[in-house]
Design an enzyme around this catalytic site. Structure first.
Site, PDB file in Angstrom:
ATOM      1  CG  HIS A  18      -2.228  -1.018   1.200  1.00 23.36           C
ATOM      2  ND1 HIS A  18      -2.520  -1.591  -0.102  1.00 23.36           N
ATOM      3  CD2 HIS A  18      -2.861  -1.494   2.081  1.00 23.36           C
ATOM      4  CE1 HIS A  18      -3.634  -2.293  -0.069  1.00 23.36           C
ATOM      5  NE2 HIS A  18      -3.631  -2.374   1.429  1.00 23.36           N
ATOM      6  CD  GLU A  34      -8.298  -3.442  -0.613  1.00 20.61           C
ATOM      7  OE1 GLU A  34      -6.954  -3.380  -0.862  1.00 20.61           O
ATOM      8  OE2 GLU A  34      -8.612  -4.566   0.163  1.00 20.61           O
ATOM      9  CG  HIS A  39      -7.856  -0.464   2.115  1.00 18.85           C
ATOM     10  ND1 HIS A  39      -8.547  -1.205   2.909  1.00 18.85           N
ATOM     11  CD2 HIS A  39      -7.053  -1.136   1.753  1.00 18.85           C
ATOM     12  CE1 HIS A  39      -7.932  -2.251   3.179  1.00 18.85           C
ATOM     13  NE2 HIS A  39      -6.631  -2.250   2.562  1.00 18.85           N
TER      14      HIS A  39
HETATM   15  C1  GLA Z   1      -5.244  -5.014   1.908  1.00 22.23           C
HETATM   16  C2  GLA Z   1      -4.330  -6.395   1.855  1.00 22.23           C
HETATM   17  C3  GLA Z   1      -4.585  -7.104   3.290  1.00 22.23           C
HETATM   18  C4  GLA Z   1      -4.404  -6.158   4.382  1.00 22.23           C
HETATM   19  C5  GLA Z   1      -5.306  -5.048   4.131  1.00 22.23           C
HETATM   20  C6  GLA Z   1      -4.841  -4.039   5.091  1.00 22.23           C
HETATM   21  O1  GLA Z   1      -6.549  -5.442   1.606  1.00 22.23           O
HETATM   22  O2  GLA Z   1      -4.763  -7.303   0.745  1.00 22.23           O
HETATM   23  O3  GLA Z   1      -4.039  -8.165   3.143  1.00 22.23           O
HETATM   24  O4  GLA Z   1      -3.138  -5.923   4.256  1.00 22.23           O
HETATM   25  O5  GLA Z   1      -5.225  -4.354   3.035  1.00 22.23           O
HETATM   26  O6  GLA Z   1      -4.987  -4.544   6.651  1.00 22.23           O
END
Ligand code: GLA
Length: 374
Positions: A127, A338, A203
């Site tokens: 991220h 997402e 997100h």
């Molecule tokens: C995304 C990732 C997850 C986790 C979340 C945040 O969705 O794929 O594995 O890291 O973000 O907690």
């Protein structure tokens, strides 16, 4: 210029929106480093209320009426900036980038240079990094009215080398609501002065019964995906693209989320945390990614996107943190959808390209449409 556009559109559409209708900024608090954070509120006549703050161009609240017309906030978040700056914040509602999801071993090569990024998720980069990823910086905000719509353009210039990524990246994220349809539209755009990977998403964690309700295991999900990208033990795609048929990932017909999740508990993803390849009827146009229904409240969320994939994450790392109104966010009490390009695309030549070149313009849109299930 903006005022001129506003005046012209008011004349064309003959609506009653005026400068006074421009969404106003309200203070939301101050970061640990002393930056002021502001929040904007967008509303439509159908009762949708979206609040978005300048830290991370983050959706902090999304009020939606249920089948009885009673509104509730359907996304996780915090009441203040300190909550968002704390370790309890699992990217709640934020704009995620420069590259959302994972980059294997936090490294990639482009045009003969190797770039090293923060390792912040096992052996991988997640991220966009740790200090100045797009979810943590303060964005400029410009409200607008256009026709019967209102919105905010959030803008951020990420300097060359920030979080290890090449190129000065100029990003905008525009949130819009109108009375034409009961939705929140999110438009992303970016330009760069050096080739650089870009993969942007929001997100938001949804619970259509209201944030803080027990779990989302009773929600019914449809995903418009015949295929997904399997991952290794650290959640990096293996490179293959496989069918969902005969797996717990088959959501081509609506499925209760809790029905098959146990089959995934012993796997590396600990539940749903998979990249689904969307069946795009019109590539580059808004196609259905997901339809999420809560039988209890009657709320339905239909997500359309121009992106080629969606990460369905079933809140497997939520750990009982306290969020808005001191409500508890228990394991699986919310889920994320997402919209994105595939994870680790910059290292996977067979995946759709995520490298933005100078002179090109990255553009993508995702629409969150709310209705009541029939
Ligand atoms: C995304 C990732 C997850 C986790 C979340 C945040 O969705 O794929 O594995 O890291 O973000 O907690």
């Amino acid at each position: 210029m903006l005022r001129m556009i506003i005046c012209v559109s008011l004349v064309i559409f003959g609506r009653e929106l005026a400068a006074a209708d421009l969404p106003a900024a309200q203070p939301f608090g101050t970061t640990q480093t002393g930056d002021n954070v502001e929040v904007y509120t967008l509303r439509n006549d159908a009762g949708l209320v979206a609040r978005i703050m300048t830290r991370g161009a983050t959706l902090v609240e999304l009020q939606v009426p249920d089948a009885n017309g009673v509104s509730d906030d359907v996304i996780l978040g915090f009441d203040d900036v300190a909550g968002y700056e704390s370790s309890d914040n699992a990217y709640f509602g934020c704009t995620t980038g420069r590259v959302c999801n994972r980059i294997a071993n936090g490294t990639f090569a482009l045009n003969g240079h190797r770039y090293e990024l923060a390792i912040n998720n096992g052996p991988n980069h997640l991220h966009g990094g740790t200090e100045n990823s797009l979810d943590k910086v303060i964005w400029n905000a410009e409200p607008f009215v256009s026709g019967d719509g209102r919105g905010i353009v959030f803008q951020y210039s990420s300097p060359d080398g920030e979080e290890g990524y090449p190129g000065t990246l100029n990003v905008t994220v525009t949130y819009t609501v109108t009375n034409q349809s009961n939705d929140l539209k999110i438009d992303y755009a970016a330009t760069t002065d050096k080739a650089t990977p870009v993969n942007l998403t929001n997100h938001a964690y949804f619970n259509l019964s209201g944030a803080g309700a027990s779990t989302v295991l009773n929600h019914v999900l449809l995903l418009n995906a015949d295929l997904y990208t399997p991952v290794d033990d650290t959640l990096i795609p293996t490179g293959s693209v496989e069918t969902v048929v005969d797996t717990p990932l088959d959501f081509r017909q609506p499925q209760v989320i809790g029905n098959r999740i146990e089959e995934l508990i012993g796997t590396a993803t600990l539940g749903y945390d998979h990249n689904f390849v969307l069946n795009a009827s019109n590539p580059g146009e808004l196609n259905t990614a997901a339809v999420l229904t809560d039988p209890e409240s009657g709320r339905r969320l239909h997500i359309r996107t121009t992106e080629p994939a969606v990460q369905f994450y079933s809140g497997n790392f939520l750990n009982g943190q306290k969020g808005k109104g001191n409500r508890t966010y228990a394991l699986r009490s919310a889920l994320c959808l997402e919209t994105q390009h595939y994870p680790d695309s910059v290292n996977q030549p067979k995946f759709p390209n995520t490298v933005l070149e100078p002179g090109q313009r990255f553009q993508s849109s995702t629409v969150l449409e709310f209705s009541i299930a029939p």
